[in-house]
Design an enzyme around this catalytic site. Structure first.
Site, mmCIF file in Angstrom:
data_model
loop_
_atom_site.group_PDB
_atom_site.id
_atom_site.type_symbol
_atom_site.label_atom_id
_atom_site.label_comp_id
_atom_site.label_asym_id
_atom_site.label_seq_id
_atom_site.Cartn_x
_atom_site.Cartn_y
_atom_site.Cartn_z
ATOM 1 N N ALA A 171 0.843 -1.198 0.000
ATOM 2 C CA ALA A 171 0.000 0.000 0.000
ATOM 3 C C ALA A 171 0.880 1.250 0.000
ATOM 4 O O ALA A 171 2.094 1.156 -0.211
ATOM 5 C CB ALA A 171 -0.911 -0.014 1.218
ATOM 6 N N ASN A 172 0.304 2.404 0.193
ATOM 7 C CA ASN A 172 1.066 3.657 0.296
ATOM 8 C C ASN A 172 0.364 4.577 1.294
ATOM 9 O O ASN A 172 -0.685 4.230 1.834
ATOM 10 C CB ASN A 172 1.228 4.308 -1.084
ATOM 11 C CG ASN A 172 -0.108 4.665 -1.702
ATOM 12 O OD1 ASN A 172 -0.834 5.512 -1.201
ATOM 13 N ND2 ASN A 172 -0.453 3.979 -2.801
ATOM 14 N N ARG A 173 0.932 5.746 1.524
ATOM 15 C CA ARG A 173 0.471 6.613 2.627
ATOM 16 C C ARG A 173 -0.708 7.511 2.270
ATOM 17 O O ARG A 173 -1.078 8.374 3.071
ATOM 18 C CB ARG A 173 1.622 7.504 3.103
ATOM 19 C CG ARG A 173 2.750 6.751 3.744
ATOM 20 C CD ARG A 173 3.751 7.734 4.345
ATOM 21 N NE ARG A 173 4.973 7.068 4.722
ATOM 22 C CZ ARG A 173 5.119 6.376 5.851
ATOM 23 N NH1 ARG A 173 4.104 6.279 6.696
ATOM 24 N NH2 ARG A 173 6.265 5.793 6.116
ATOM 25 N N SER A 174 -1.298 7.364 1.103
ATOM 26 C CA SER A 174 -2.407 8.260 0.737
ATOM 27 C C SER A 174 -3.588 8.102 1.691
ATOM 28 O O SER A 174 -4.000 6.990 2.002
ATOM 29 C CB SER A 174 -2.863 7.948 -0.686
ATOM 30 O OG SER A 174 -4.070 8.622 -0.966
ATOM 31 N N ALA B 197 -3.643 7.572 -5.390
ATOM 32 C CA ALA B 197 -2.242 7.144 -5.373
ATOM 33 C C ALA B 197 -2.242 5.653 -5.720
ATOM 34 O O ALA B 197 -2.263 4.797 -4.837
ATOM 35 C CB ALA B 197 -1.631 7.400 -4.005
#
Ligand code: CTP
Ligand code: CA
Length: 228
Positions: A33-36, A99
């Site tokens: 995943a990512n920090r969005s 994102a």
């Protein structure tokens, strides 16, 4: 007319927005995943609904609430997001604020990967489809106005100019997401609007809701100018 009412500049329009991160499954319990947080994309969707549009928000997994007056389609992976976007077309305006994970595991395991006393095999990755580029390149049914975002940590404007050419969209909203700025997951954003001719308009640091409202006002004006 009540004095505080927002002018319904997008009445009769269908606006499609992507927002949030994607989750790319490794096995039933793990993902990339990512920090969005989804805050900027959700703010655009909320502002478009307030401006009278019918809004479809295709959102990756987020913890923030659904914006009022918006049809939300929840997805996890980039491939599911692309399918949901294609299913939601046609649209007058498409804003790709998600994102999207650039890569996914080459293989998703059906059963949880167990420790067995050895280091696991390296995680092989493959590239995800580019949703923005795919929709921008459509011969038929391309939304008349396609807007991308650019998340950059270095050379923000140079990278955004390259991105708009590569992706084929009409406008890029570039933001500096280096850790110091706290943009990803934060409540404020400093954005640069990059046009196809390379010209740039930089806005002051604003909260993401205000950025959403100003972006929607700009998109409405661009759509109106195109209608002629
Ligand atoms: N985007 C997309 N599908 C992808 C990757 C990105 O639709 N698979 C969209 C994003 O929603 C955003 C724009 O493309 O509107 C730019 O995303 P960004 O991550 O900044 O660009 P990339 O092309 O992925 O390049 P890089 O991450 O290497 O900078
Ligand atoms: Ca990317």
């Amino acid at each position: 007319l009540a004095g505080r009412e927002v002018p319904k500049k997008l009445a009769g329009r269908h606006v499609l927005v992507t927002s949030g991160p994607t989750h790319e499954a490794i096995d039933p319990v793990r993902y990339l995943a990512n920090r969005s947080s989804g805050r900027q994309g959700h703010a655009v969707a909320a502002a478009a609904a307030a401006a009278g549009a019918r809004v479809t928000l295709v959102s990756g997994p987020v913890t923030i609430p659904d914006p009022a007056g918006v049809a939300v389609v929840r997805v996890e992976s980039a491939r599911a997001m692309l399918a949901a976007v294609e299913a939601a077309l046609p649209a007058d305006l498409a804003v790709f604020a998600a994102a999207v994970g650039d890569w996914r595991p080459a293989e998703t395991r059906d059963a949880k990967i167990k420790k067995d006393g050895h280091a696991p095999a390296p995680l092989a990755l493959v590239e995800n489809p580019d949703i923005l580029a795919t929709i921008s390149a459509r011969a038929e049914g391309r939304p008349p106005l396609v807007v991308g975002f650019a998340a950059e940590t270095d050379a923000v404007l140079d990278n955004a100019r390259k991105k708009i050419a590569r992706k084929g969209c009409d406008l890029i909203v570039a933001n500096d997401v280096s850790a110091e700025g706290g943009v990803m997951g934060g409540s404020e954003n400093t954005v640069h609007l990059v046009a196809r001719d390379g010209s740039v308009e930089t806005w002051p640091k604003l909260d993401k809701e205000e950025v959403g409202r100003r972006l929607v006002a700009r998109f409405a004006a661009l759509l109106e100018a195109r209608r002629g």
